[in-house]
Design an enzyme around this catalytic site. Structure first.
Site, PDB file in Angstrom:
ATOM      1  N   PRO A   1      20.301  24.981  52.717  1.00 49.43           N
ATOM      2  CA  PRO A   1      19.559  24.217  51.620  1.00 49.43           C
ATOM      3  C   PRO A   1      20.603  23.676  50.930  1.00 49.43           C
ATOM      4  O   PRO A   1      21.513  24.169  50.651  1.00 49.43           O
ATOM      5  CB  PRO A   1      18.798  25.176  51.038  1.00 49.43           C
ATOM      6  CG  PRO A   1      18.693  26.596  51.792  1.00 49.43           C
ATOM      7  CD  PRO A   1      20.093  26.484  52.398  1.00 49.43           C
ATOM      8  N   GLU A   2      20.385  22.348  50.438  1.00 48.52           N
ATOM      9  CA  GLU A   2      21.391  21.579  49.847  1.00 48.52           C
ATOM     10  C   GLU A   2      20.670  21.543  48.312  1.00 48.52           C
ATOM     11  O   GLU A   2      19.592  21.908  48.108  1.00 48.52           O
ATOM     12  CB  GLU A   2      21.710  20.114  50.455  1.00 48.52           C
ATOM     13  CG  GLU A   2      22.083  20.091  51.733  1.00 48.52           C
ATOM     14  CD  GLU A   2      23.572  20.370  51.608  1.00 48.52           C
ATOM     15  OE1 GLU A   2      24.237  20.330  50.406  1.00 48.52           O
ATOM     16  OE2 GLU A   2      24.437  20.492  52.595  1.00 48.52           O
TER      17      GLU A   2
ATOM     18  N   HIS B   1      13.175  40.228  58.303  1.00 55.97           N
ATOM     19  CA  HIS B   1      14.004  39.680  57.080  1.00 55.97           C
ATOM     20  C   HIS B   1      13.448  39.279  55.793  1.00 55.97           C
ATOM     21  O   HIS B   1      14.019  38.666  54.828  1.00 55.97           O
ATOM     22  CB  HIS B   1      14.829  38.435  57.704  1.00 55.97           C
ATOM     23  CG  HIS B   1      15.440  38.655  59.191  1.00 55.97           C
ATOM     24  ND1 HIS B   1      16.426  39.378  59.206  1.00 55.97           N
ATOM     25  CD2 HIS B   1      15.012  37.755  60.128  1.00 55.97           C
ATOM     26  CE1 HIS B   1      16.776  39.502  60.530  1.00 55.97           C
ATOM     27  NE2 HIS B   1      15.935  38.527  61.058  1.00 55.97           N
TER      28      HIS B   1
ATOM     29  N   ARG C   1      20.283  35.413  57.764  1.00 50.59           N
ATOM     30  CA  ARG C   1      21.886  35.937  57.875  1.00 50.59           C
ATOM     31  C   ARG C   1      22.440  36.522  56.685  1.00 50.59           C
ATOM     32  O   ARG C   1      23.612  36.898  56.518  1.00 50.59           O
ATOM     33  CB  ARG C   1      22.480  34.526  57.943  1.00 50.59           C
ATOM     34  CG  ARG C   1      22.071  33.789  59.340  1.00 50.59           C
ATOM     35  CD  ARG C   1      22.677  32.363  59.555  1.00 50.59           C
ATOM     36  NE  ARG C   1      23.987  32.625  59.579  1.00 50.59           N
ATOM     37  CZ  ARG C   1      24.921  31.611  59.717  1.00 50.59           C
ATOM     38  NH1 ARG C   1      24.410  30.270  59.725  1.00 50.59           N
ATOM     39  NH2 ARG C   1      26.240  31.835  59.841  1.00 50.59           N
TER      40      ARG C   1
END
Ligand SMILES: [Zn+2]
Length: 293
Positions: free
Chosen positions: A2-3, A103, A122
């Site tokens: 995500p930016e 997750h 991750r």
């Protein structure tokens, strides 16, 4: 990953669901993300109110204040829950009957029958806690300037602090290539590879140029292009906000047309020259050697 525009989109999407709610319960299923989640998170957050949601760089800040909620005998808590999505983190608003997925590491249960759920395959993301003294009168975002995760960060790109005078000061006597420079969080936050590539293309500046050779007029154009592209990306994220609570939990990603990024080997939209690719600090840069000098 995500930016900044996506994180801003997530912030705006969450605001509606979490602002002014009370946290009734916290479930931590995975104790360690990039750093350990504070062990006392449940104690801190339960029965506390989320009074606001803000963003600094790519960190989401849930401003917590329990003083209105807790009884006199319980210590009042003021602080910020700092959330970073890392490489693959997602924040979703779900209902209690939503099935748990792999997750799904943290649930923050709210008194409006919704759950703020953090999923991160991750685990490069982060959930941190920063207490704020009751006596603190400065806005939270400034208080955090001294926090170890924030103290090195440059200004927000969409504020007036990111301006030509500032950048000229920073660039003085430096040989750093301009693309690496604008992507450096110490200089300015939130200019990821897409935005750096695109803004340099529109500003007609070669990404490999040493920052000390860039003249004020060029900086002015480049800064304007950076602000323009980030605003556009945030706006495009905003248009898909209605889908925010969909099960995939994806915010509105940046779908606008890109002129350089991802167009290696294709024709330049200005001069029809073939766009080239180079590697800079392990990242791909696409540019037009005719237009970008
Ligand atoms: Zn060109």
């Amino acid at each position: 990953m995500p930016e900044l525009p996506e994180v801003e989109t997530v912030k705006r999407g969450l605001e509606l669901h979490v602002k002014n709610t009370v946290i009734t319960h916290v479930i931590v299923r995975q104790a360690v993300l990039r750093w350990p989640i504070p062990k006392n998170l449940k104690t801190i957050l339960t029965n506390s109110k989320i009074v606001d949601i803000q963003r600094r760089a790519k960190y989401l800040l849930l401003i917590i204040n329990s003083s209105e909620i807790k009884q006199q005998k319980i210590k009042k808590i003021n602080g910020v829950l700092i959330i970073h999505l890392g490489m693959s983190g997602k924040l979703q608003i779900v209902t209690p009957d939503t099935a748990l997925l792999k997750h799904d590491h943290v649930d923050i249960v709210l008194n409006n029958n919704k759950i703020l759920r953090y999923n991160d395959p991750r685990r490069f993301g982060a959930i941190l806690w920063s207490p704020i003294p009751q006596s603190c009168t400065t806005p939270v975002i400034h208080y955090l300037d001294n926090h170890e995760r924030f103290k090195h960060l440059g200004p927000e790109p969409l504020t007036t602090s990111f301006n030509t005078n500032y950048i000229i000061q920073k660039a003085r006597n430096r040989a750093t290539p301009v693309k690496s420079f604008i992507m450096d969080n110490n200089i300015v936050v939130g200019v990821g590879n897409i935005y750096a590539t695109e803004s340099l293309f529109y500003a007609k500046i070669n990404p490999t140029r040493a920052v000390s050779t860039i003249i004020p007029e060029e900086w002015q154009i480049l800064i304007n292009e950076i602000k323009k592209i980030l605003k556009k990306a945030i706006k495009s994220g905003g248009t898909t906000l209605k889908d925010f609570t969909n099960s995939d939990g994806k915010p509105g990603y940046f779908k606008q047309e890109l002129a350089a990024y991802g167009r290696s080997g294709e024709q330049c939209i200005h001069c029809n020259h073939i766009l080239q690719t180079i590697r800079q600090q392990g990242r791909t840069t696409v540019f037009c050697s005719e237009c970008q000098k």
